[in-house]
Design an enzyme around this catalytic site. Structure first.
Site, PDB file in Angstrom:
ATOM      1  N   GLY A  46       0.892  -1.210   0.006  1.00  0.00           N
ATOM      2  CA  GLY A  46      -0.169  -0.095  -0.092  1.00  0.00           C
ATOM      3  C   GLY A  46       0.794   1.409  -0.216  1.00  0.00           C
ATOM      4  O   GLY A  46       2.114   1.179   0.273  1.00  0.00           O
ATOM      5  N   GLN A  51       2.967  10.099   1.867  1.00  0.00           N
ATOM      6  CA  GLN A  51       4.111   9.478   1.784  1.00  0.00           C
ATOM      7  C   GLN A  51       5.185  10.007   0.599  1.00  0.00           C
ATOM      8  O   GLN A  51       6.385   9.575   0.559  1.00  0.00           O
ATOM      9  CB  GLN A  51       4.059   7.994   1.588  1.00  0.00           C
ATOM     10  CG  GLN A  51       3.613   7.340   3.142  1.00  0.00           C
ATOM     11  CD  GLN A  51       3.398   5.568   2.883  1.00  0.00           C
ATOM     12  OE1 GLN A  51       2.590   5.323   2.490  1.00  0.00           O
ATOM     13  NE2 GLN A  51       4.463   5.011   3.426  1.00  0.00           N
ATOM     14  N   CYS A  91       6.400  -0.172   7.306  1.00  0.00           N
ATOM     15  CA  CYS A  91       5.959   0.808   6.782  1.00  0.00           C
ATOM     16  C   CYS A  91       7.186   1.356   5.871  1.00  0.00           C
ATOM     17  O   CYS A  91       8.119   1.249   6.200  1.00  0.00           O
ATOM     18  CB  CYS A  91       5.677   1.934   7.828  1.00  0.00           C
ATOM     19  SG  CYS A  91       5.068   3.463   6.823  1.00  0.00           S
ATOM     20  N   LEU A  92       6.848   1.672   4.403  1.00  0.00           N
ATOM     21  CA  LEU A  92       7.788   1.890   3.741  1.00  0.00           C
ATOM     22  C   LEU A  92       8.445   3.328   4.333  1.00  0.00           C
ATOM     23  O   LEU A  92       9.693   3.625   3.817  1.00  0.00           O
ATOM     24  CB  LEU A  92       7.382   2.340   2.299  1.00  0.00           C
ATOM     25  CG  LEU A  92       6.703   0.973   1.433  1.00  0.00           C
ATOM     26  CD1 LEU A  92       5.951   1.466   0.334  1.00  0.00           C
ATOM     27  CD2 LEU A  92       7.992  -0.050   1.412  1.00  0.00           C
ATOM     28  N   HIS A 133      -4.096   1.397   8.134  1.00  0.00           N
ATOM     29  CA  HIS A 133      -2.653   2.243   8.071  1.00  0.00           C
ATOM     30  C   HIS A 133      -2.375   3.131   7.153  1.00  0.00           C
ATOM     31  O   HIS A 133      -1.869   4.257   7.484  1.00  0.00           O
ATOM     32  CB  HIS A 133      -1.782   0.678   7.567  1.00  0.00           C
ATOM     33  CG  HIS A 133      -0.268   1.142   7.547  1.00  0.00           C
ATOM     34  ND1 HIS A 133       0.925   0.740   8.256  1.00  0.00           N
ATOM     35  CD2 HIS A 133       0.358   1.955   6.635  1.00  0.00           C
ATOM     36  CE1 HIS A 133       1.843   1.097   8.054  1.00  0.00           C
ATOM     37  NE2 HIS A 133       1.752   1.859   6.799  1.00  0.00           N
ATOM     38  N   GLU A 134      -3.079   2.904   5.811  1.00  0.00           N
ATOM     39  CA  GLU A 134      -3.072   3.988   4.876  1.00  0.00           C
ATOM     40  C   GLU A 134      -3.914   5.209   5.227  1.00  0.00           C
ATOM     41  O   GLU A 134      -3.267   6.450   4.947  1.00  0.00           O
ATOM     42  CB  GLU A 134      -3.218   3.702   3.636  1.00  0.00           C
ATOM     43  CG  GLU A 134      -2.798   2.497   2.771  1.00  0.00           C
ATOM     44  CD  GLU A 134      -1.075   2.602   3.092  1.00  0.00           C
ATOM     45  OE1 GLU A 134      -0.559   3.775   3.297  1.00  0.00           O
ATOM     46  OE2 GLU A 134      -0.492   1.450   3.020  1.00  0.00           O
ATOM     47  N   HIS A 137      -1.923   7.539   7.595  1.00  0.00           N
ATOM     48  CA  HIS A 137      -0.912   8.081   6.948  1.00  0.00           C
ATOM     49  C   HIS A 137      -1.625   9.530   6.493  1.00  0.00           C
ATOM     50  O   HIS A 137      -0.999  10.794   6.597  1.00  0.00           O
ATOM     51  CB  HIS A 137      -0.630   7.699   5.611  1.00  0.00           C
ATOM     52  CG  HIS A 137       0.682   6.594   5.910  1.00  0.00           C
ATOM     53  ND1 HIS A 137       1.805   7.006   6.536  1.00  0.00           N
ATOM     54  CD2 HIS A 137       1.034   5.426   5.633  1.00  0.00           C
ATOM     55  CE1 HIS A 137       2.750   6.230   6.405  1.00  0.00           C
ATOM     56  NE2 HIS A 137       2.117   4.893   5.942  1.00  0.00           N
TER      57      HIS A 137
HETATM   58  O1  GNR Z   1       4.196  -2.402   2.346  1.00  0.00           O
HETATM   59  C1  GNR Z   1       3.461  -2.588   3.741  1.00  0.00           C
HETATM   60  N1  GNR Z   1       3.164  -3.705   4.372  1.00  0.00           N
HETATM   61  C2  GNR Z   1       2.269  -3.588   5.402  1.00  0.00           C
HETATM   62  C3  GNR Z   1       2.302  -4.745   6.027  1.00  0.00           C
HETATM   63  C4  GNR Z   1       1.450  -4.786   7.240  1.00  0.00           C
HETATM   64  C5  GNR Z   1       0.868  -3.540   7.476  1.00  0.00           C
HETATM   65  C6  GNR Z   1       0.861  -2.700   6.957  1.00  0.00           C
HETATM   66  C7  GNR Z   1       1.516  -2.648   5.658  1.00  0.00           C
HETATM   67  S1  GNR Z   1       1.717  -0.994   4.509  1.00  0.00           S
HETATM   68  C8  GNR Z   1       3.158  -1.147   3.928  1.00  0.00           C
HETATM   69  C9  GNR Z   1       3.475   0.005   2.975  1.00  0.00           C
HETATM   70  C10 GNR Z   1       3.190   1.273   3.682  1.00  0.00           C
HETATM   71  O2  GNR Z   1       4.102   1.644   4.388  1.00  0.00           O
HETATM   72  N2  GNR Z   1       2.089   1.667   3.515  1.00  0.00           N
HETATM   73  O3  GNR Z   1       1.872   3.230   3.795  1.00  0.00           O
HETATM   74 NI    NI Z   2       3.134   3.162   5.870  1.00  0.00          NI
END
Ligand code: GNR
Ligand code: NI
Length: 168
Positions: A46, A51, A91-92, A133-134, A137
Site C-alpha cells: 500500500g 508518503q 511501513c515504507l 494503516h494508509e 497516513h
Molecule cells: O508494504 C507494507 N506492508 C504492510 C504490512 C503490514 C501492515 C501494513 C503494511 S503497509 C506497508 C506499505 C506502507 O508503508 N504503506 O503506507
Molecule cells: Ni506506511
C-alpha cells in the site's frame, strides 16, 4: 510514468494532513499511476499520497501475491469497524521496523475509484489492516504512534541516527 521519492520518518511532512480531492483530473490520475509504480518498485502492499509528499486524500494498494490486483481509493472513509486483532506491521516510511498494532478486523469503506465512481468495500484481514494503516497516513499518523512511548522513542532515535549517517 515516474518513480516518486518515499518520505522517511522522522520527516515532518509525514505529519501533513491530506485534503479531500475535489476533481479527479489528469494530474490526479498521473499521481495515482506514479504511486502504483513507486509502490510496486518498493515491494509495498500500500502507499498513501502523504508518503510521496502530496496532500491529496488518496491511497493505492495491492495485496495480491501476483501483484496484479491494483486498488485506488480516493477520499476514503471508514463507515464502520468491527473486531480487533494485533498483527505485525511495517511501513515504507519507517524502514526496517516491524511491530504489532491493534486494528479492527473488519471494515466497511466508502471511496471514489480512479475514474470517480463511488465504491463501497467490505474488507477483512490484511486488506482491512492496510487500508487503516494508509488512512492513518492521510491523517498524518504513523503505525509507530500506536506503540508505547518507550518503543516509539527508541525507533525515532534509531532512525534519526540512520538519517544522520546517510547525510555524511
Ligand atoms: O508494504 C507494507 N506492508 C504492510 C504490512 C503490514 C501492515 C501494513 C503494511 S503497509 C506497508 C506499505 C506502507 O508503508 N504503506 O503506507
Ligand atoms: Ni506506511
Amino acid at each position: 510514468m515516474a518513480l516518486l521519492e518515499i518520505l522517511r520518518y522522522p520527516d515532518s511532512r509525514l505529519r501533513n494532513r491530506a485534503k479531500p480531492v475535489d476533481t479527479i483530473d489528469a494530474e490526479t490520475r498521473q499521481l495515482v499511476d506514479d504511486m502504483f509504480e513507486t509502490m510496486y518498485k518498493a515491494s509495498g502492499i500500500g502507499l498513501a499520497a502523504i508518503q510521496v509528499n502530496s496532500t491529496k486524500r488518496l491511497l493505492v494498494l495491492d495485496i495480491s501475491e501476483q501483484r496484479d490486483d491494483p486498488l485506488c481509493l480516493i477520499n476514503p472513509e471508514i463507515l464502520s469497524k468491527e473486531g480487533e486483532s494485533k498483527e505485525e506491521e511495517g511501513c515504507l516510511s519507517v524502514p526496517g521496523i516491524y511491530e504489532p498494532v491493534k486494528r479492527a478486523t473488519h471494515i466497511l469503506v466508502k471511496a471514489l475509484d480512479r475514474d470517480g465512481n463511488s465504491i463501497e468495500l467490505e474488507l477483512e484481514g490484511l486488506p482491512a489492516v492496510c487500508v487503516q494503516h494508509e488512512i492513518d497516513h492521510l491523517d498524518g499518523k504513523l503505525f509507530i504512534d500506536h506503540l508505547s512511548r518507550l518503543k516509539s522513542t527508541r525507533i525515532r532515535k534509531k532512525l534519526e541516527k540512520e538519517a544522520r549517517q546517510a547525510d555524511d
